[in-house]
Design a protein around this motif. Structure first.
Motif, short mmCIF file in Angstrom:
data_model
loop_
_atom_site.label_atom_id
_atom_site.label_comp_id
_atom_site.label_asym_id
_atom_site.label_seq_id
_atom_site.Cartn_x
_atom_site.Cartn_y
_atom_site.Cartn_z
N ALA A 129 0.84 -1.21 0.00
CA ALA A 129 0.00 0.00 0.00
C ALA A 129 0.87 1.26 0.00
N MET A 130 2.00 1.20 0.71
CA MET A 130 2.91 2.34 0.75
C MET A 130 3.39 2.70 -0.67
N ARG A 131 3.57 1.66 -1.50
CA ARG A 131 4.05 1.91 -2.86
C ARG A 131 2.92 2.08 -3.87
N HIS A 132 1.69 1.89 -3.40
CA HIS A 132 0.51 2.01 -4.29
C HIS A 132 0.58 1.04 -5.46
N ILE A 133 1.15 -0.13 -5.26
CA ILE A 133 1.18 -1.09 -6.37
C ILE A 133 -0.13 -1.89 -6.38
N PRO A 134 -0.54 -2.38 -7.55
CA PRO A 134 -1.78 -3.16 -7.59
C PRO A 134 -1.67 -4.43 -6.75
N ASP A 236 -20.23 -2.86 -7.68
CA ASP A 236 -18.79 -2.53 -7.62
C ASP A 236 -18.13 -2.83 -8.97
N GLU A 237 -18.23 -1.89 -9.86
CA GLU A 237 -17.67 -2.03 -11.21
C GLU A 237 -16.16 -2.20 -11.14
N LEU A 238 -15.63 -2.96 -12.08
CA LEU A 238 -14.18 -3.07 -12.13
C LEU A 238 -13.60 -1.81 -12.77
N ASP A 239 -12.83 -1.06 -11.98
CA ASP A 239 -12.21 0.17 -12.47
C ASP A 239 -10.71 -0.11 -12.56
N LEU A 240 -10.23 -0.38 -13.79
CA LEU A 240 -8.83 -0.80 -13.96
C LEU A 240 -7.85 0.28 -13.52
N LYS A 241 -8.24 1.53 -13.69
CA LYS A 241 -7.35 2.62 -13.30
C LYS A 241 -7.14 2.56 -11.77
N GLY A 246 -3.53 1.04 -7.16
CA GLY A 246 -3.52 0.39 -5.84
C GLY A 246 -4.69 0.83 -4.96
N ARG A 247 -5.81 1.21 -5.59
CA ARG A 247 -6.96 1.66 -4.80
C ARG A 247 -8.10 0.66 -4.80
N LEU A 248 -7.95 -0.43 -5.56
CA LEU A 248 -9.01 -1.43 -5.66
C LEU A 248 -8.37 -2.79 -5.91
#
Ligand code: G4P
Length: 531
Positions: A129-134, A236-241, A246-248
Motif C-alpha cells: 500500500a505504501m508503494r501504491h502497487i496493484p 462494484d464495477e471493475l475500475d482498472l485505473k 492500488g486503490r481497488l
C-alpha cells in the motif's frame, strides 16, 4: 528497438504475499505447472530439498532445511514472460521479505478461505500500500470448509482498508466446491477433479443453462443465483485505473491444491497486471522502454560460497536491455564495471544469462561493492533511483563481544553486516560501538547474524534479549529528542546515520508518547531518500 519494446511489454513482475500456510508455495507451483515450466506438481518442493543438498548455502540454512532468503523465478505463459518474487513467510521472515516487494510491479495476496486476513498478510500488505502497487487477491482453499465469501471480502475491505471487486465467485465450498462464476462473461466454470498434480479441465456453461442446477447441485445453484443478485446490486464495477493505482483489489476464488480456479485467475491477472512500471530518479520518472539499461539493488545475499566470501547481488532491471558484455556504471561507487556472471532462476534452475530486459531480476557476483538501493546503469544515462526504505524491526537484542580483545573485529563485523542490510544496529546515548542494539524483522536474522559474526569475523557475542517490539523514527519533534516525555520503558537510540529513534514495548506506549508531546511525528519506515 522494436524487439526491446515487445520484450519489455510482455514482462510481468510480481510478488506473492501471504501468511504462512495460506498456500503461496502451492499456488506458485501451479503457475509453473500451467506455464509448462514443470510437468507435474510436487516438483518444486522436491527440488527445494535437492537444492539444499547440492548448493553451498549457508550452514544454517542447511541445518534448518529452510530458505533464508527470498528467491525469484521466471517462466513463460501465453506469450507473457513472468517473474515471480517469492517472499519467505515462515520463521525466515526478514527484512528481505519487505525489500523484495520494492522490486515488484504488483502483488498477489493469497488468503486462506477459512482464516481470512492474518498477521503477516497485514504487514506485507502495508508495504504494498505504501508503494501504491496493484494488489490482486486470491482466496484459496475453497475445497475445504470456508467462511462465507461475503464475510471474507468484507474483512479485506475493513481490516486492510482496501476496496475490492470480485472478478469471480465460488460455487459451493468444501466437498461441494464445484467451480467459479465469472462475472464479466456471466459464465459458470466448473472443474473436473484430477487430484491436483496435473492441469484440471474446465467446462464453461451459461448461467441460464437448464442443466446447470443438476451439474452444480440444487443448493449450490440456488445460492449462486442469490449471491449474484447481491453482487450485481452492490454495483462494484471493475475500475482498472483504480486497480493500477492500488486503490481497488480484484478478488478471485479457487483452490491451489486441486487447481480449481488457478488458470482463470492466472489469465485474468496477467491481463490486468501492468508491464514494468516506471521508477523514480529524483524528480524524473524513468520509462522502462528507454533503450538504455538501468537497474537497482534490492537484495544482497552474502557468502553463498564461504570459501570465496562471495556475495550475490540481486538487481531489478528498470529500463532497457541488459547485455552481459556491456560496461555499466555503478552510480554510488562512481565506477564503470562489467557485471560478473549474471544469472537468473528459471523455475528452480540457476542459469547464466546473456541478456535481460526491464522487469527482469538478475543476480550478479559481487566482490563487496554494492549496497541495498544502489543504482547500476548504462554510462549514457544519468539516473539514481530512489532508495529502499528501512523497515521497522520488531525484535531487539543488546550485543557485545565475549572477548574484549576482539573489539576491532566486533565493530568491523557488525558494521559490515549492517551495511549489507542483514540487520539494523542502534546505539544508546553515550555508548560507543563496543555495545550496540541489534534490531531485526524476523528472529531468524539473529541466528544468521550470530553465526556470521562467529564464522566470518571470529567473534563470539554476549547477547541479551530486549523487550522492545515497536520502533519509530522521529520525523519531527517539538524539542530535543532527549527532552521528550516518554514512559520509563521507552528508550531513545540512534541509528548508524545518527538519526534519533524510539524503542517502545507496546503500541500503548507509542500513543502515550504522542499524546504527551504535541507536534511529535513518528514514522514506521525510515523512508531515506524515498520522499
Ligand atoms: P505457504 O507457502 O503459503 O506457506 O503454503 P503452502 O503452499 O506450503 O501450503 C500450506 C499447506 O496448505 C500445505 O499442506 C498445502 O498442501 C495446503 N494447501 C495449499 N493450497 C491448498 C488448497 O487450495 N486446498 C487445501 N485443502 N490445502 C491447500 P501441508 O499439509 O502443510 O503440506 P503438504 O504436506 O501438503 O505439502
Amino acid at each position: 528497438m522494436a524487439d526491446i519494446v515487445s520484450e519489455i511489454k510482455r514482462r510481468r513482475t510480481f510478488a506473492i504475499i501471504s501468511h504462512p500456510d495460506a498456500g503461496k508455495t502451492t499456488l506458485t507451483e501451479k503457475f509453473l505447472l500451467y506455464g509448462g515450466a514443470i510437468a507435474q506438481a510436487g516438483a518444486v518442493k522436491g527440488k527445494k530439498n535437492a537444492r539444499h543438498a547440492v548448493s553451498d548455502w549457508m550452514e544454517i540454512e542447511k541445518q534448518r532445511g529452510i530458505s533464508v532468503t527470498s528467491s525469484v523465478m521466471q517462466f513463460q505463459y501465453n506469450g507473457a514472460c513472468i517473474n515471480i518474487l517469492d517472499t519467505p513467510g515462515h520463521q525466515d521472515f526478514s527484512e528481505d521479505t519487505y525489500r523484495t516487494l520494492m522490486a515488484a510491479d504488483s502483488a498477489v495476496m493469497v488468503i486462506d478461505a477459512s482464516k481470512g486476513v492474518e498477521n503477516q498478510t497485514r504487514k506485507l500488505f502495508k508495504v504494498c500500500a505504501m508503494r501504491h502497487i496493484p494488489v490482486f487477491t486470491f482466496i484459496n482453499k475453497l475445497d475445504r470448509e470456508a467462511r462465507n465469501p461475503f464475510d471474507l471480502v468484507d474483512e479485506i475491505e475493513n481490516e486492510l482498508g482496501m476496496p475490492t471487486c470480485a472478478i469471480n465467485w465460488p460455487i459451493g465450498s468444501g466437498k461441494s466446491f464445484k467451480g467459479v462464476f465469472d462475472r464479466a462473461s456471466r459464465h459458470v466454470i466448473y472443474f473436473d477433479p484430477t487430484g491436483g498434480s496435473h492441469k484440471v479441465s474446465a467446462t464453461q456453461a451459461d448461467l441460464n443453462d437448464p442443466e446447470l442446477a443438476q451439474i452444480l447441485g440444487e443448493e449450490n445453484y440456488v445460492n449462486l443465483k442469490d449471491d449474484i443478485e447481491l453482487l450485481d446490486g452492490a454495483g462494484d464495477e471493475l475500475d482498472l485505473k483504480a486497480v493500477h493505482e492500488g486503490r481497488l483489489s480484484p478478488v478471485f476464488f479457487g483452490s491451489a491444491l486441486t487447481n480449481f480456479g488457478v488458470e482463470p485467475f492466472l489469465e485474468k491477472f496477467l491481463d490486468m497486471t501492468p508491464p514494468p512500471l516506471p521508477r523514480r530518479s529524483g524528480d524524473e520518472l524513468i520509462d522502462p522502454f528507454t533503450p538504455e539499461f538501468s537497474a537497482f539493488v534490492f537484495k544482497i545475499q552474502a557468502n553463498m560460497n564461504k570459501a570465496h566470501r562471495d556475495r550475490i547481488t540481486f538487481l531489478r532491471v528498470c529500463s532497457g536491455k541488459f547485455d552481459k558484455e556491456m560496461d555499466v556504471l555503478h552510480v554510488q561507487g562512481g565506477r564503470k564495471l562489467r557485471l560478473s556472471q549474471p544469472q537468473q532462476l528459471m523455475a528452480q534452475e540457476r542459469e547464466i544469462i546473456d541478456e535481460a530486459y526491464a522487469g527482469d531480476i538478475i543476480g550478479v557476483f559481487d566482490p563487496g561493492i554494492f549496497s541495498i538501493g544502489d543504482t547500476v546503469c548504462s554510462p549514457k544515462l544519468n539516473v539514481k533511483f530512489e532508495g529502499i526504505p528501512t523497515f521497522a524491526p520488531e525484535h531487539f537484542m543488546r550485543v557485545r563481544s565475549k572477548d574484549t580483545m576482539k573489539r576491532k573485529q566486533f565493530v568491523k563485523g557488525i558494521t559490515q553486516i549492517a551495511q549489507e542490510g542483514a540487520v539494523q544496529i542502534f546505539r544508546e546515548p553515550l555508548t560507543g560501538m563496543e555495545e550496540v542494539i541489534v534490531g531485526v524483522v524476523g528472529v531468524l536474522q539473529f541466528d544468521v547474524f550470530q553465526y556470521r559474526m562467529k564464522s566470518e569475523y571470529g567473534v563470539e557475542m554476549i547477547c541479551e534479549g530486549l523487550g522492545y517490539s515497536h520502533i519509530r523514527w522521529i520525523d519531527s519533534s517539538p524539542c530535543e529528542p532527549k527532552q521528550l516525555k516518554i514512559s520509563s520503558d521507552t528508550k531513545l537510540v540512534s541509528d548508524l546515520k545518527d538519526d534519533p529513534l524510539l524503542l517502545f514495548t507496546s503500541e500503548w506506549n507509542i500513543r502515550w508518547a504522542l499524546e504527551r508531546n504535541e507536534g511529535l511525528v513518528l514514522s514506521e519506515f525510515n523512508r531515506g531518500d524515498l520522499q
